[in-house]
Scaffold this motif. Structure first.
Motif, mmCIF file in Angstrom:
data_model
loop_
_atom_site.group_PDB
_atom_site.id
_atom_site.type_symbol
_atom_site.label_atom_id
_atom_site.label_comp_id
_atom_site.label_asym_id
_atom_site.label_seq_id
_atom_site.Cartn_x
_atom_site.Cartn_y
_atom_site.Cartn_z
ATOM 1 N N PRO A 156 -2.006 -3.955 5.030
ATOM 2 C CA PRO A 156 -3.004 -4.087 6.092
ATOM 3 C C PRO A 156 -2.667 -3.250 7.317
ATOM 4 O O PRO A 156 -1.509 -2.869 7.539
ATOM 5 C CB PRO A 156 -2.949 -5.593 6.423
ATOM 6 C CG PRO A 156 -1.564 -5.999 6.046
ATOM 7 C CD PRO A 156 -1.214 -5.178 4.834
ATOM 8 N N THR A 160 -12.837 4.276 4.329
ATOM 9 C CA THR A 160 -12.362 4.180 2.951
ATOM 10 C C THR A 160 -13.388 4.706 1.962
ATOM 11 O O THR A 160 -14.544 4.286 1.962
ATOM 12 C CB THR A 160 -12.029 2.718 2.622
ATOM 13 O OG1 THR A 160 -10.985 2.275 3.492
ATOM 14 C CG2 THR A 160 -11.584 2.562 1.183
ATOM 15 N N TYR A 179 -11.351 2.146 8.159
ATOM 16 C CA TYR A 179 -9.943 2.523 8.040
ATOM 17 C C TYR A 179 -9.639 3.725 8.929
ATOM 18 O O TYR A 179 -8.546 3.844 9.484
ATOM 19 C CB TYR A 179 -9.636 2.841 6.579
ATOM 20 C CG TYR A 179 -8.177 3.031 6.231
ATOM 21 C CD1 TYR A 179 -7.401 1.965 5.795
ATOM 22 C CD2 TYR A 179 -7.583 4.284 6.309
ATOM 23 C CE1 TYR A 179 -6.059 2.143 5.452
ATOM 24 C CE2 TYR A 179 -6.255 4.480 5.972
ATOM 25 C CZ TYR A 179 -5.486 3.403 5.547
ATOM 26 O OH TYR A 179 -4.161 3.592 5.206
ATOM 27 N N GLU A 196 -4.903 3.107 -0.491
ATOM 28 C CA GLU A 196 -4.953 2.552 0.865
ATOM 29 C C GLU A 196 -4.682 1.047 0.848
ATOM 30 O O GLU A 196 -3.937 0.528 1.687
ATOM 31 C CB GLU A 196 -6.306 2.852 1.506
ATOM 32 C CG GLU A 196 -6.473 4.310 1.882
ATOM 33 C CD GLU A 196 -7.841 4.632 2.462
ATOM 34 O OE1 GLU A 196 -8.616 3.673 2.726
ATOM 35 O OE2 GLU A 196 -8.146 5.814 2.634
ATOM 36 N N LEU A 197 -5.284 0.348 -0.096
ATOM 37 C CA LEU A 197 -5.081 -1.092 -0.174
ATOM 38 C C LEU A 197 -3.631 -1.431 -0.492
ATOM 39 O O LEU A 197 -3.063 -2.389 0.053
ATOM 40 C CB LEU A 197 -6.010 -1.697 -1.214
ATOM 41 C CG LEU A 197 -7.510 -1.666 -0.893
ATOM 42 C CD1 LEU A 197 -8.309 -2.291 -2.019
ATOM 43 C CD2 LEU A 197 -7.810 -2.380 0.420
ATOM 44 N N LYS A 198 -3.006 -0.648 -1.361
ATOM 45 C CA LYS A 198 -1.605 -0.891 -1.703
ATOM 46 C C LYS A 198 -0.683 -0.578 -0.526
ATOM 47 O O LYS A 198 0.454 -1.044 -0.483
ATOM 48 C CB LYS A 198 -1.208 -0.050 -2.918
ATOM 49 C CG LYS A 198 -1.867 -0.508 -4.216
ATOM 50 C CD LYS A 198 -1.498 0.395 -5.370
ATOM 51 C CE LYS A 198 -2.196 -0.022 -6.660
ATOM 52 N NZ LYS A 198 -1.877 0.893 -7.782
ATOM 53 N N TYR A 221 -14.361 -3.645 -4.242
ATOM 54 C CA TYR A 221 -14.094 -3.545 -2.804
ATOM 55 C C TYR A 221 -15.390 -3.386 -2.014
ATOM 56 O O TYR A 221 -15.645 -4.110 -1.045
ATOM 57 C CB TYR A 221 -13.157 -2.368 -2.534
ATOM 58 C CG TYR A 221 -12.986 -2.034 -1.072
ATOM 59 C CD1 TYR A 221 -12.064 -2.714 -0.288
ATOM 60 C CD2 TYR A 221 -13.768 -1.039 -0.468
ATOM 61 C CE1 TYR A 221 -11.921 -2.423 1.059
ATOM 62 C CE2 TYR A 221 -13.624 -0.742 0.867
ATOM 63 C CZ TYR A 221 -12.696 -1.431 1.630
ATOM 64 O OH TYR A 221 -12.570 -1.138 2.968
ATOM 65 N N VAL A 263 -8.166 -8.114 -1.226
ATOM 66 C CA VAL A 263 -7.233 -7.245 -1.952
ATOM 67 C C VAL A 263 -6.920 -7.833 -3.321
ATOM 68 O O VAL A 263 -6.894 -7.103 -4.326
ATOM 69 C CB VAL A 263 -5.946 -7.036 -1.129
ATOM 70 C CG1 VAL A 263 -4.902 -6.284 -1.959
ATOM 71 C CG2 VAL A 263 -6.248 -6.267 0.152
ATOM 72 N N VAL A 310 -9.796 -7.101 -5.657
ATOM 73 C CA VAL A 310 -9.878 -5.685 -6.026
ATOM 74 C C VAL A 310 -8.803 -5.338 -7.044
ATOM 75 O O VAL A 310 -9.065 -4.627 -8.030
ATOM 76 C CB VAL A 310 -9.741 -4.803 -4.767
ATOM 77 C CG1 VAL A 310 -9.592 -3.331 -5.162
ATOM 78 C CG2 VAL A 310 -10.941 -4.979 -3.853
ATOM 79 N N GLU A 345 -8.816 -10.886 4.196
ATOM 80 C CA GLU A 345 -8.371 -9.598 3.672
ATOM 81 C C GLU A 345 -7.481 -9.787 2.444
ATOM 82 O O GLU A 345 -7.587 -9.040 1.471
ATOM 83 C CB GLU A 345 -7.617 -8.828 4.751
ATOM 84 C CG GLU A 345 -7.156 -7.448 4.314
ATOM 85 C CD GLU A 345 -6.460 -6.693 5.424
ATOM 86 O OE1 GLU A 345 -6.528 -5.451 5.423
ATOM 87 O OE2 GLU A 345 -5.852 -7.338 6.309
#
Length: 269
Positions: A192, A28, A96, A187-189, A156, A137, A140, A133
């Motif tokens: 997981p 990431t 990631y 990526e976070l949106k 993050y 999130v 962040v 996790e």
């Protein structure tokens, strides 16, 4: 500088060395240049390909770039390997990028010779890690809402690396990582990483999982679960630093794969 049109956008990539293809998929917020001194060691063993994933660095960033998925990045990696006639490759994924590597071997097994997974941290593999996790999130998202994408990305990194780890990075590297803030949030949106556990227990490729003793304990815990799921996978925990591809444990495993030794009873091609 090299670029290749892959699916719906253009990816920046670099090639070093010759021989068996080795594809490096960064984590990431990083880039093709994030492999440090390990790159020369890898290039001395094979045709080492590094690239900026979509939305990162010199690769094209979709507009708007609000959401992505591990499957989308694995499709990009497959397109890159095919476009460069570089399959089957030993695939090295970090963070990631390790999740991308797992999805790649699940859906495109013929493109992958072996996997080296550097701190894959598939946090859905234990309830404790999944809860950690979720809190990550949430923090962040709040930081990004208050201060913009770069504030979210910095939140993050500080949560994953710790304040000391983040502030200890070279200023140029931190600048690059913050410049990739939109990709971090996309990526976070995307949710997981959720590999197919049924596919993992059927995986018949040489696999090395590398964890760092300096990382959050939940990372090491899920790495152990992952290594237990994959038949014959090797799990190494390194002390005093990150899970780096230039470590003797990694290079020794890689040499075994390239020499054709692999693991008894498993594919090596």
């Amino acid at each position: 500088m090299s670029e290749l049109r892959v699916r719906d956008l253009t990816l920046y990539y670099e090639e070093h060395g010759a021989g068996t293809p080795i594809l490096c998929i960064h984590g990431t917020g990083s880039s093709a240049g994030g492999w440090g001194g390990a790159l020369d060691k890898l290039a001395g063993r094979g045709r080492t390909i590094t690239y900026d994933r979509r939305g990162h660095g010199r690769s094209e960033r979709p507009e708007p770039y609000e959401f992505t998925s591990v499957e989308e990045h694995a499709d990009d990696a497959a397109g890159l390997l095919r476009g460069l006639h570089a399959a089957p490759a030993v695939v090295i994924g970090r963070g990631y990028g390790a999740g991308i590597a797992l999805d790649l071997v699940e859906r495109y097994p013929g493109l992958v010779r072996a996997l080296i997974l550097l701190e894959p941290a598939i946090l859905t593999l234990t309830a404790e890690a999944h809860a950690w996790e979720g809190a990550l999130v949430d923090g962040v998202v709040l930081a990004a809402a208050a201060g913009g994408p770069e504030a979210g990305a910095e939140s993050y990194y500080r949560r994953v690396l710790g304040d000391e780890g983040w502030e200890g990075l070279p200023e140029e590297l931190r600048s690059t990582m913050l410049g990739n803030a939109p990709a971090v949030l996309a990526e976070l949106k995307g949710g997981p990483l959720r590999p197919d556990e049924g596919a993992l227990v059927q995986l018949r490729k040489p696999v090395l999982v590398v964890s760092s003793a300096d990382s959050p304990p939940v990372f090491r815990a899920v790495d152990e679960v992952l290594a237990d799921l994959v038949p014959g996978a090797v799990h190494e925990v390194v002390l005093g630093g990150p899970a780096d591809p230039g470590l003797p444990e990694v290079l020794g495993f890689l040499d075994g794969v390239l020499d054709g030794r692999g693991r008894p009873g498993h594919e090596n091609a």
